[in-house]
Motif scaffolding. Structure first.
Motif: not given
Length: 454
Positions: A267-273, A336-337, A441-446
């Motif tokens: 999830p982090w890589v997809i959002c980052g890309l 933040a994202s 929907t995909a990023l893990q909760a803080d």
């Protein structure tokens, strides 16, 4: 020498031990990132004017960065893994050396082209070749800095610590465009910023080598000794990891090779890309937009100032996000994202509507504020998704994702913008919207990510 088992020999740290990195070390790390950021944004503020002076199409100016960005994607993970074995300081020094060599040669090639000694085609081609030194070797520094900080910071504080390091890029993007017009000197012309920042890089390298202690390789035990980069003699034994109050969580097993899209990182890589592509397009278009909307195509020397002002305004907004909003609001990676990418979309719309310097600067600032929240969010999210033993590789993946955004996105954005303003800006807003929906929907909760593991 007998094989060394880091899991068996590692002992639990006392709970009261401090986690802070000494200020002198943090200042050096900050300066490494600041120098490269200032140099790169100074370059970006003068490249539209250089391209116009050379009579080169806007798209080719953007594509000149592509080979360097591709090398960055390939090389950053290699240097990150090497930093686990050879130490972070060695990789930082290598990265700064690549920056210095690249800027010296880039400045020389462009000066020869602007002076009419080289044809524009060859000047740009040789510029792209010299720029590849930064992609190939300059990519060693950021993952090493990130890993150095992440491996010495507890999980609950890592977003803010990495945000501080990221803010050095923000400060650099203020300083670079502000100083670039002052470095356009009579003899050097528009190539001046390249040569001046190469000298600044040399000063930074000397300070790094003299003032940052030689670090023992993090998680270095591999059953063999490694030569210290600056000691002049091989080490006689493999020492346990140097700890500066950095152990409050799971180290896990000896780290293996990480893939971009493994479940923990996907999830982090997809959002980052996707978000990184949007940011790269905004940055690619901004300079040419200023020249067009202000009618400065016929006087490229005069364009360096307004372009620098717009980039500087955006950099100040980035600093506001990273120095003010993230620590003040205690934003976690997910918050933040997502908030950042939403703000970036709004700023892009304002930028697209801008017809004068004030509105353009306002729109670019809002977009930069959003990306200033988004980037540290995805960076810390990637870091927190992995164990401390994997932080070197986390830094490599983060740097690769950032570099991948600049392989073709700036050129694509400029190409679409030259055909239709709304094609370029519409794609940027669409990418931001996709990140917002997917990330929600995909990023893990803080609360889960930032919980300290003991």
């Amino acid at each position: 020498m007998a094989d060394f088992d880091p899991v068996k020999t590692r002992t639990a740290p006392p709970a009261s031990r401090s986690h802070a990195i000494p200020r002198s070390r943090m200042a050096l790390l900050f300066m490494v990132m600041l120098t490269t950021a200032a140099g790169n944004t100074a370059m970006q503020s003068v490249m539209p004017s250089i391209g116009t002076s050379l009579g080169v199409d806007d798209v080719w100016i953007s594509l000149a960065y592509s080979w360097s960005a591709l090398l960055w994607v390939v090389c950053a993970p290699i240097w990150a893994e090497r930093s686990d074995r050879r130490g972070r300081k060695a990789m930082m020094a290598l990265g700064i050396s690549g920056f210095i060599a690249s800027f010296l040669l880039c400045g020389l090639m462009l000066w020869l082209g602007l002076a009419g000694i080289l044809p524009a085609f060859w000047a740009l081609l040789l510029f792209a070749a010299a720029r590849s030194l930064y992609g190939g070797f300059g990519s060693a520094a950021p993952p090493a800095v990130q890993a150095y900080v992440a491996s010495r910071t507890p999980r609950s504080e890592r977003t803010q610590a990495l945000s501080l390091i990221a803010s050095s890029f923000g400060l650099g993007t203020v300083i670079g465009p502000a100083l670039a017009p002052l470095m356009v000197m009579p003899v050097l012309g528009l190539a001046g910023p390249f040569l001046v920042f190469a000298l600044i890089g040399a000063v930074t390298l000397i300070a790094l080598r003299l003032r940052l202690p030689n670090d023992e390789p993090q998680f270095a035990a591999r059953g063999s000794a490694y030569e210290s980069p600056y000691s002049g003699s091989p080490t006689s034994e493999v020492a346990e990891e140097t700890r500066d109050g950095d152990e409050d969580e799971d180290y896990g097993p000896e780290p293996g090779k990480l893939r971009w899209f493994e479940p923990r990182l996907r999830p982090w890589v997809i959002c980052g890309l996707l978000g990184g592509h949007a940011q790269a397009m905004v940055l690619g278009i901004a300079g040419f937009l200023v020249l067009d909307r202000l009618g400065l195509r016929s006087d490229p020397m005069a364009g360096a100032g307004p372009v620098g002002l717009v980039l500087m305004a955006g950099a100040i907004a980035t600093l506001l996000a990273q120095w003010g909003l993230i620590p003040r609001l205690n934003l976690g990676p997910r918050a933040a994202s997502l908030s950042g990418i939403a703000i970036a979309a709004v700023g892009t719309i304002v930028l697209a509507l801008g017809q004068n310097l004030h509105t353009i600067a306002l729109g670019y600032s809002i977009a930069s504020l959003g990306f200033g929240l988004f980037r540290p969010g995805t960076t810390s999210g990637t870091s927190l998704a992995l164990t401390r033993a994997e932080q070197g590789r986390a830094g490599g993946i983060t740097a690769s994702v950032a570099g991948a955004s600049f392989i073709y996105a700036p050129a694509l954005g400029v190409w679409l913008y030259n055909h239709s303003d709304w094609l370029g800006f519409g794609l940027i807003v669409a990418l931001c919207s996709i990140v917002l929906v997917y990330g929600w929907t995909a990023l893990q909760a803080d609360s889960t990510l930032t919980q300290d593991r003991r």
